[in-house]
Write a protein that holds these residues in place. Structure first.
Motif, PDB file in Angstrom:
ATOM      1  N   THR A 162       0.742  -1.025  -0.113  1.00 53.72           N
ATOM      2  CA  THR A 162       0.004  -0.001  -0.154  1.00 53.72           C
ATOM      3  C   THR A 162       0.787   1.344   0.085  1.00 53.72           C
ATOM      4  O   THR A 162       0.238   2.327   0.059  1.00 53.72           O
ATOM      5  CB  THR A 162      -0.986  -0.008   1.177  1.00 53.72           C
ATOM      6  N   GLU A 163       2.053   0.938  -0.013  1.00 49.88           N
ATOM      7  CA  GLU A 163       3.191   2.242  -0.041  1.00 49.88           C
ATOM      8  C   GLU A 163       3.838   2.386  -1.180  1.00 49.88           C
ATOM      9  O   GLU A 163       4.830   1.317  -1.359  1.00 49.88           O
ATOM     10  CB  GLU A 163       4.013   2.162   1.387  1.00 49.88           C
ATOM     11  N   ALA A 164       3.985   3.089  -2.265  1.00 46.29           N
ATOM     12  CA  ALA A 164       4.523   3.335  -3.311  1.00 46.29           C
ATOM     13  C   ALA A 164       6.094   3.305  -3.065  1.00 46.29           C
ATOM     14  O   ALA A 164       6.921   2.765  -3.843  1.00 46.29           O
ATOM     15  CB  ALA A 164       4.258   4.336  -4.124  1.00 46.29           C
ATOM     16  N   ALA A 165       6.321   4.149  -2.048  1.00 46.77           N
ATOM     17  CA  ALA A 165       8.075   3.917  -1.926  1.00 46.77           C
ATOM     18  C   ALA A 165       8.477   2.964  -1.422  1.00 46.77           C
ATOM     19  O   ALA A 165       9.582   2.347  -1.822  1.00 46.77           O
ATOM     20  CB  ALA A 165       8.181   5.074  -0.899  1.00 46.77           C
ATOM     21  N   SER A 166       7.753   1.960  -0.581  1.00 41.09           N
ATOM     22  CA  SER A 166       8.005   0.955   0.044  1.00 41.09           C
ATOM     23  C   SER A 166       8.434  -0.233  -1.316  1.00 41.09           C
ATOM     24  O   SER A 166       9.167  -0.997  -1.415  1.00 41.09           O
ATOM     25  CB  SER A 166       7.211   0.182   0.891  1.00 41.09           C
TER      26      SER A 166
END
Length: 267
Positions: free
Chosen positions: A52-56
């Motif tokens: 749910t986290e693009a950076a992750s």
């Protein structure tokens, strides 16, 4: 040279079984979870990834590429369950499940496709669900997320054909995992008109999971798909009646099939 595999949601259940099995077969496996603790059995490299986290997602893919310079297979297994009457399921929980089961998968795909196109090779396996082939009572949101992923996979396959990147889905039925414990369950409200039916259906769903198949069966099917030059659009893994239910849905009038489901869930 060992093929490189990235598996989301690999800390337990189906994902962990796939990771272990592929590692034993000689693949270089990177498993992910939101908070990885250690390597699985000292073989599978665990790295953090929250779908749910693009950076992750970006960081996880960059980690694999920095260490291995390629990604040959991606298995999108991360997901979450949700149950409840549609009318009473909080909107924010509905969106959270779509972010995990659908939009998160799309972001992982977007992150790996440039590498696979440059390689002119790669395979992406999206784990859906037999529940995604039909609207199930008190599981409508979950069915919708998995159904949407299946349809999107069909479109993606055609768009990726010219780049020699393969994509398919594998839909499990009931497997003995901890998914029931990890689901969001809309509370059974004392004043709810759905109280009795929802409560009974919830018990039935949990019993099905407890009596589910061994997760290694899924791992073996995934491995066979990976060895297939031209994978089918969809694969289904489950008990005979679970897979047969999909065929029945195609053959029977909608209202007849609906009656079968109502009888199954005693509604």
């Amino acid at each position: 040279m060992s093929k490189v595999v990235l598996i989301t949601g690999a800390s337990s259940g189906i994902g962990a079984s796939i990771a272990h099995y592929l590692s034993d077969k000689g693949y270089l496996v990177y498993g992910t979870s939101r908070t990885p603790k250690a390597a699985l059995d000292g073989k599978v490299k665990m790295i953090p990834l929250d779908v749910t986290e693009a950076a992750s997602i970006t960081q996880a893919v960059e980690t694999v590429l920095t260490e291995e310079s390629r990604i040959d297979y991606v298995i999108n297994n991360a997901g979450m369950g949700i149950t409840g009457p549609l009318e009473e399921t909080p909107d924010h929980e509905t969106r959270r499940v779509f972010e995990t089961n659908y939009f998160g998968v799309l972001e992982v795909i977007k992150a790996v496709l440039p590498t696979m196109r440059a390689q002119r090779s790669g395979m992406i396996i999206n784990v859906t669900s037999i529940a995604g082939y039909m609207g199930l009572p008190y599981r409508g949101i979950y069915s919708a997320t998995k159904g949407a992923l299946g349809i999107t996979t069909e479109a993606y396959r055609m768009e990726l054909k010219e780049f020699n990147v393969k994509m398919t889905t594998v839909a499990p039925g009931d497997f003995a995992t901890n998914i029931a414990a990890g689901r969001y369950h809309a509370p059974i409200l004392d004043n709810s008109p759905y109280k009795e039916n929802y409560g009974n259906t919830l018990k039935l769903m949990d019993e099905h999971v407890d009596a589910g198949m061994d997760t290694e069966i899924m791992a073996k099917v995934v491995h066979r798909i990976m060895q297939t030059k031209n994978p089918k659009v969809h694969y289904r893994v489950g008990f005979f009646m679970q897979k047969f239910s999909i065929a029945l849905k195609r053959m029977l009038p909608d209202t007849w099939y609906e009656k079968l489901l109502l009888n199954h869930y005693k509604l």
